[in-house]
Design an enzyme around this catalytic site. Sequence first.
Site, PDB file in Angstrom:
ATOM      1  N   THR A   5      19.899 -23.417  -5.669  1.00  0.00           N
ATOM      2  CA  THR A   5      19.199 -22.641  -6.709  1.00  0.00           C
ATOM      3  C   THR A   5      19.822 -21.281  -6.970  1.00  0.00           C
ATOM      4  O   THR A   5      19.638 -20.719  -8.053  1.00  0.00           O
ATOM      5  CB  THR A   5      17.716 -22.423  -6.341  1.00  0.00           C
TER       6      THR A   5
ATOM      7  N   SER B  28      16.781 -10.707  -3.350  1.00  0.00           N
ATOM      8  CA  SER B  28      16.074 -10.431  -2.097  1.00  0.00           C
ATOM      9  C   SER B  28      16.077  -8.947  -1.736  1.00  0.00           C
ATOM     10  O   SER B  28      15.704  -8.583  -0.617  1.00  0.00           O
ATOM     11  CB  SER B  28      16.703 -11.246  -0.961  1.00  0.00           C
TER      12      SER B  28
ATOM     13  N   GLU C  23      19.888 -22.782   2.517  1.00  0.00           N
ATOM     14  CA  GLU C  23      19.257 -23.616   1.485  1.00  0.00           C
ATOM     15  C   GLU C  23      19.971 -24.962   1.374  1.00  0.00           C
ATOM     16  O   GLU C  23      19.335 -26.016   1.225  1.00  0.00           O
ATOM     17  CB  GLU C  23      19.273 -22.909   0.128  1.00  0.00           C
TER      18      GLU C  23
END
Length: 308
Positions: free
Chosen positions: A164, A266, A126
């Site tokens: 995030t 996840s 990310e």
Amino acid sequence: MEVFLAQPRGFCAGVVRAIEIVERALEKYGPPVYVRHEIVHNKHVVESLKKKGAIFVEDLSEVPPKSVTVFSAHGVARSVEEEAEARDLPVLNATCPLVTKVHNQGKRYIAKGRTLILIGHAGHPEVEGTMGQVPGPVFLVQSVEDVAELILPAGTPVAYITQTTLSVDDTKDIITALQAKFTDIQGPDIRDICYATQNRQSAVRDLSKLVDVILVVGAANSSNSNRLREIGTEVGVASYLIADGSELNPDWLKDAKAVGITAGASAPEVLVDDVIEALRRIGPVTVSVLPGREENIEFRLPAELTAG
């Protein structure tokens, strides 16, 4: 043994959307569908999609011409998008909308002439994607010590954005250090930080008040799962990150009367069930779900997959 389940735990809306994009792409276009990087950081999810026909690659050069390609939930650099365009690959972008929001925040700050600072973990996909989306230099800081080493003049107009999968709690000390160092600084509204990360971390703190051991279900390369384990340890509860029930070590539980279970964003619920079954093989358990924050957020799928 009492078992308490954190609430919320497991899949967030961004992960649900990313997985659904791959599944719908497989249904609509047929296998194989190529996915750049693990769609989310969970081996169980990846293996499940492989069985349905997804092929995971780390480089677009591995994707045959004209093949449907999915970008993972972590986002990609602009250079990756440009490579896909140059190769005329049909792309479905599964980047989490909250990650895209961070990309756009960074672009706006750069457009205003501010020097951009990204709070995140070096090497995380990310972070690499975000740094590659912003058209200007980005200074990455991972700690308060990194802030002290920034060589920018104190009067430099700066702005910060965050990975995030870090929470308000994760970033507050670094943000405080940035605000102390720079007099002209802007940052996103606190409400822009990922709700799912914050909610799961708050739930672990609630869980820690009731249990002797915390089991975090998630992958070793999952940033948010590792952080959940770290929080449990920080508050003084023995905490372990496990992929599934097969990794449960009975020695961890020999003095435990109550065990808490949570899962990274996840990690699917089926793996939580697998851990509970592993506990039942050790002895009888009673399972309770803690009251917690409700999450009702849903993200829209790409138009290509919803058109009739």
